[in-house]
Design a protein around this motif. Structure first.
Motif, PDB file in Angstrom:
ATOM      1  N   TRP A   1      51.273 -48.950  27.520  1.00 25.64           N
ATOM      2  CA  TRP A   1      51.449 -50.437  27.166  1.00 25.64           C
ATOM      3  C   TRP A   1      51.706 -50.377  25.559  1.00 25.64           C
TER       4      TRP A   1
ATOM      5  N   LYS B   1      41.848 -53.007  36.390  1.00 21.36           N
ATOM      6  CA  LYS B   1      41.260 -54.120  35.388  1.00 21.36           C
ATOM      7  C   LYS B   1      41.981 -55.262  35.610  1.00 21.36           C
TER       8      LYS B   1
ATOM      9  N   ASP C   1      37.246 -57.614  27.006  1.00 27.87           N
ATOM     10  CA  ASP C   1      36.967 -56.493  27.372  1.00 27.87           C
ATOM     11  C   ASP C   1      35.805 -56.003  26.304  1.00 27.87           C
TER      12      ASP C   1
HETATM   13  C1  XUL Z   1      41.341 -50.454  29.019  1.00 29.65           C
HETATM   14  C2  XUL Z   1      40.655 -48.895  29.046  1.00 29.65           C
HETATM   15  C3  XUL Z   1      41.494 -47.668  28.811  1.00 29.65           C
HETATM   16  C4  XUL Z   1      41.507 -46.756  29.849  1.00 29.65           C
HETATM   17  C5  XUL Z   1      42.178 -45.647  29.544  1.00 29.65           C
HETATM   18  O1  XUL Z   1      40.407 -51.363  29.026  1.00 29.65           O
HETATM   19  O2  XUL Z   1      39.708 -48.936  29.534  1.00 29.65           O
HETATM   20  O3  XUL Z   1      41.040 -47.211  27.528  1.00 29.65           O
HETATM   21  O4  XUL Z   1      40.138 -46.330  29.977  1.00 29.65           O
HETATM   22  O5  XUL Z   1      43.408 -45.896  29.156  1.00 29.65           O
END
Ligand code: XUL
Ligand code: MN
Length: 344
Positions: A91, A176, A248
């Motif tokens: 990303w 997510k 988040d």
């Molecule tokens: C994103 C997230 C990341 C993943 C690992 O919200 O949780 O940190 O856990 O790439």
């Protein structure tokens, strides 16, 4: 003997405090200090993004990537640590701007699969067999910009390509529902497990459940865990907390909903998660206001809360609860739980 738990941490969990609205407020923490902090806090596993373990890996040939990852493995071993998983960081790269596996640009899709294979090389050289796939930008801001039928197939094609290229690795999908995209194509554990079941190697696809991600999907994290545990598919967790439908937040475990945290520990305990050897990870972030000299307190607190809740689960008056259930007296069960948590 009741299960003992092993704890893990990612380097991103010790963080200089930048957010989308402001710059870092603490100096960057060198990787060696992250490892020192992990040891001092009683964490045994290190979680990696591929380029946490091998910086600049895009500019290295596969043999050089393996050499650097092996050096990292020795660095971990010197401190009594192991790598828990490696995740391809698709990303942040320019090619991943529109998603990797579901990009509208076919060359970006090819890049994403190749990068994931390099991530596998890193994992194997680190001595770990678990790849975590957080499908960060695999979604849209403008729904009409991608074909959701095609996108679902593209995610599956990418999973299959990794499984076929690497017969000794397992993939844990970390769903997510949003952020950084508006709507993600793999928003929940049900979606992730359905993809795994349709893959070329269903036995090698499971999930990592993050508390906050389940809450953002409007779901109960402990039920998401229960669903995955029933299928033998819960291969890691990112315990944290989340105050409703916001960005988040990666809050300290239990900080927003202590009872919800109790329920997560309860389901892990009931299913014997600790006996599987899987780690308890805390995907928590220090508050931006926190001073640099105490910017690991969020990790210590999360672990403390987890262990205290293990005790709460083990000391829960189950016989009384069973009677409440037999009597269909759920008001008394409610009170029993609340008084147990309040210790009154
Ligand atoms: C994103 C997230 C990341 C993943 C690992 O919200 O949780 O940190 O856990 O790439
Ligand atoms: Mn996470």
């Amino acid at each position: 003997m009741p299960a003992a738990y092993r704890f893990s941490i990612g380097p991103w969990n010790i963080h200089p405090g930048a957010d989308p609205f402001g710059p870092p407020v603490r100096p960057p923490v060198p990787f060696d200090q992250v490892l020192d902090a992990a040891v001092a806090l009683g964490f045994e596993g290190i979680q990696f993004h591929d380029d946490d373990a091998v910086p600049d890996l895009e500019s290295l040939a596969p043999a050089a990537i393996a050499r650097e990852a092996e050096a990292m493995r020795r660095r971990l071993a010197d401190q009594g640590l192991v790598a828990e998983f490696v995740a391809p960081r698709l990303w942040e790269h320019a090619h991943g701007i529109d998603g990797g596996y579901t990009s509208n640009d076919p060359s970006a899709r090819r890049w994403a699969i190749e990068r994931s294979k390099r991530c596998v090389d890193v994992a194997l050289a680190l001595g770990c067999d678990l790849i975590v796939m957080w499908p960060a930008r695999e979604g849209t801001a403008v729904r009409e910009s991608k074909n959701p039928v095609q996108a679902s197939r593209q995610v599956l094609e990418a999973i299959d390509a990794i499984l076929l290229a690497a017969p000794n690795v397992r993939i844990a999908i970390e769903p997510k529902p949003n952020e950084p995209v508006d709507h993600a194509f793999v928003p929940t554990i049900g979606h992730a497990l359905s993809l795994g079941a349709r893959s070329v190697a269903p036995d090698r696809v499971g999930v990592l459940i993050e508390t906050a991600h389940a809450i953002l999907a409007g779901l109960d994290p402990s039920d998401e865990m229960g669903f995955a545990l029933a299928a033998g598919k819960l291969w890691s967790v990112h315990l944290n907390d989340q105050n409703g439908l916001k960005f988040d937040q990666d809050k300290v475990f239990g900080a927003a909903n202590l009872r919800g945290a109790f329920d997560q520990v309860r389901v892990l305990e009931m299913a014997g998660y600790g006996d599987t050897g899987a780690f308890i990870g805390f995907d928590v972030k220090a508050q931006r206001t926190q001073r640099a000299d105490s910017a690991t307190a969020h990790l210590a607190t999360s672990k403390r809360v987890f262990l205290a809740l293990v005790e709460k689960v083990r000391s829960f008056p189950q016989t009384i609860a069973d009677q409440c259930i037999a009597d269909r007296d759920y008001e008394s069960l409610e009170r029993l739980v609340l008084e147990h948590l309040l210790a009154v």
